[in-house]
Scaffold this active site. Structure first.
Site, PDB file in Angstrom:
ATOM      1  CE1 TYR A 149      -1.717   3.536   2.598  1.00 51.43           C
ATOM      2  CE2 TYR A 149      -3.263   3.102   0.539  1.00 51.43           C
ATOM      3  CZ  TYR A 149      -2.765   3.877   1.690  1.00 51.43           C
ATOM      4  OH  TYR A 149      -3.181   5.134   1.571  1.00 51.43           O
TER       5      TYR A 149
ATOM      6  CG  HIS B 165      -4.738   1.101   3.220  1.00 57.93           C
ATOM      7  ND1 HIS B 165      -5.856   0.840   2.182  1.00 57.93           N
ATOM      8  CD2 HIS B 165      -4.899   2.549   3.512  1.00 57.93           C
ATOM      9  CE1 HIS B 165      -6.198   2.054   1.801  1.00 57.93           C
ATOM     10  NE2 HIS B 165      -5.892   2.982   2.624  1.00 57.93           N
TER      11      HIS B 165
HETATM   12  C1  CS2 Z   1      -5.070   6.368   3.734  1.00 61.84           C
HETATM   13  C2  CS2 Z   1      -5.604   7.259   2.727  1.00 61.84           C
HETATM   14  O1  CS2 Z   1      -3.817   8.674   4.452  1.00 61.84           O
HETATM   15  C3  CS2 Z   1      -4.231   7.277   4.934  1.00 61.84           C
HETATM   16  O2  CS2 Z   1      -4.081   7.192   5.898  1.00 61.84           O
HETATM   17  O3  CS2 Z   1      -5.380   5.531   4.374  1.00 61.84           O
HETATM   18  O4  CS2 Z   1      -4.886   7.802   1.979  1.00 61.84           O
HETATM   19  C4  CS2 Z   1      -6.380   6.288   1.952  1.00 61.84           C
HETATM   20  O5  CS2 Z   1      -5.548   5.392   0.981  1.00 61.84           O
HETATM   21  C5  CS2 Z   1      -7.171   7.088   1.002  1.00 61.84           C
HETATM   22  O6  CS2 Z   1      -7.936   8.244   1.416  1.00 61.84           O
HETATM   23  C6  CS2 Z   1      -8.129   6.355  -0.037  1.00 61.84           C
HETATM   24  O7  CS2 Z   1      -9.087   7.258  -0.603  1.00 61.84           O
HETATM   25 MG    MG Z   2      -5.052   5.338   6.494  1.00 63.29          MG
END
Ligand code: CS2
Ligand code: MG
Length: 408
Positions: free
Chosen positions: A160, A217
């Site tokens: 991720y 995630h």
């Molecule tokens: C991520 C988000 O910033 C974070 O903690 O979990 O960037 C997430 O991937 C996005 O908001 C998904 O749209």
């Molecule tokens: Mg996040």
């Protein structure tokens, strides 16, 4: 006092910001954000087709009654689309309230509990050496806290929030090549075998003081998450984020039974009811809601107060997709909240973004200093907005190696 008009703008520099402007018969206007990442046109339509026709003629100072009107009046309550649309209206009405009172919003909440709010940046790398360089960059820039995400050896494609090759671009949230999402392949075993050791190496390299955060995630089952949280206890993370999908809130007891690693959950929640059990059972340490996604300042302030009764601190979401308006609303809550924890902060300040959303908020030495201007302390340039329009985009969809649909 009456609302005379409300306009919705969709678009921005490399973003699909959804910006609401509410105008009144006294010339004061308010701004709000309804940007729901990857589904931006939906809160915009909800505002245009259902909420704005009702808003005209209402007294903008009655922000609580207006929130209740739209929440209870919807009959089919909650959900990210509706709560983002309400969120924008609520933010704009608070902005108007602050301008009428000639005060920054944090004063209306109860004044400052701190001058600067601790923020964290996103360090990322296609592999561990690449990530170490990214972390060093943020440490040199004065950040006291960094989220760390790195490519995993043997991972088919879906580590991720990492670039595909070392030093490549970091744009990993939304791919604007069209609405059909890319498919990425995830392998939990690769992740479970590699990431605890990588986090230990990072801690070894940067010492005990740097606050390290890591975002799982939603990729693990509760048992896997318990095993992972236990394995990384010696790393002393500031938090482990979204270890498992939190619809099943009782499952998170398993993590608490096996580990003292701090847990942060909430960015996908859109109401107090999504996180009430997690908070009251004290199954998390940080609540991650975003003002836009969770119904605006009025509702998020309720979540912050409940969390504060259970030793839970704030860690508002602040992904690259967030508008400067949402970040400003969060900055005022961060300045006030007695149980403030940390703010996710991706450097918003591109010249185009600053031209679209002028403000005098300041970042210094890893701390965010909120504007003292009345209201949100952010303006909106409609002439600049005319340069932008909606661009279809989506973040990936994740599958396991055997094709099973998994969690992005
Ligand atoms: C991520 C988000 O910033 C974070 O903690 O979990 O960037 C997430 O991937 C996005 O908001 C998904 O749209
Ligand atoms: Mg996040």
């Amino acid at each position: 006092m009456k609302i005379t008009n409300a306009k919705v703008f969709v678009g921005g520099p490399g973003k699909n910001y959804v910006t609401l402007k509410i105008e009144t018969d006294q010339g004061v206007y308010g701004l709000g954000d309804a940007t729901l990442n990857n589904r931006e046109t939906l809160p915009a339509a909800y505002l245009q087709d259902y909420l704005i026709p009702c808003l005209i003629g209402m007294d903008p100072r009655r922000s609580e009654d207006i929130w209740q009107f739209f929440y209870r009046g919807a009959y089919f309550r909650r959900g990210p689309i509706a709560m983002a649309a309400f969120g924008a209206i609520d933010m704009a009405l608070w902005d108007i309230k602050g301008k009428l009172a000639n005060m920054p919003l944090y004063q209306l909440f109860g004044g400052k509990s701190r001058d600067g709010a601790l923020v964290y940046a996103h360090a990322t790398g296609a592999d561990l050496p690449d990530l170490m360089e990214s972390i060093a960059h943020y440490v040199d820039a004065g950040y006291k806290a960094v989220r760390v995400q790195c490519g995993i050896p043997g991972m088919p494609s879906a580590s991720y929030a990492v670039p595909e090759t070392p030093g490549a671009s970091k744009h990993y949230i939304t791919d604007f090549s069209g609405i059909r999402p890319k498919i990425e392949i995830w392998d939990t075993d690769c992740y479970m075998r590699y990431m605890p050791g990588a986090l230990a190496e990072i801690r070894e390299r940067f010492g005990p003081d740097l606050k390290l955060l890591h975002d799982v995630h939603h990729r693990l089952t509760p048992r896997e998450a318990a095993q992972f949280a236990k394995a990384v206890e010696p790393v002393n993370l500031f938090w482990l984020e979204d270890p498992t999908p939190a619809e099943d809130q009782t499952a998170l007891k398993l993590i608490r039974q096996h580990s003292t690693t701090p847990i942060a959950i909430g960015e996908v929640f859109n109401s107090l009811h999504d996180c009430q059990h997690l908070i009251e059972q004290e199954l998390i340490d940080f609540i991650r809601v975003a003002v836009t996604y969770a119904g605006g300042i009025t509702h998020v302030k309720r979540i912050v107060e409940l969390a504060g009764m259970h030793h839970i601190r704030t860690g508002f979401h602040g992904a690259p997709s967030h508008s400067p308006l949402c970040m400003a609303a969060q900055a005022h809550l961060n300045a006030w909240a007695p149980n403030f924890g940390i703010q996710e902060y991706l450097v918003l300040g591109t010249p185009e973004c600053d031209a679209l959303f002028p403000s005098d908020h300041q970042m210094q030495d890893g701390l965010f200093h909120v504007s003292d201007a009345p209201g949100l302390g952010v303006d909106f340039d409609e002439a600049q907005a005319a340069r932008y329009s909606y661009a279809p985009g989506s973040h990936p969809v994740v599958r396991l190696q055997d094709g099973t649909l998994w969690n992005y």
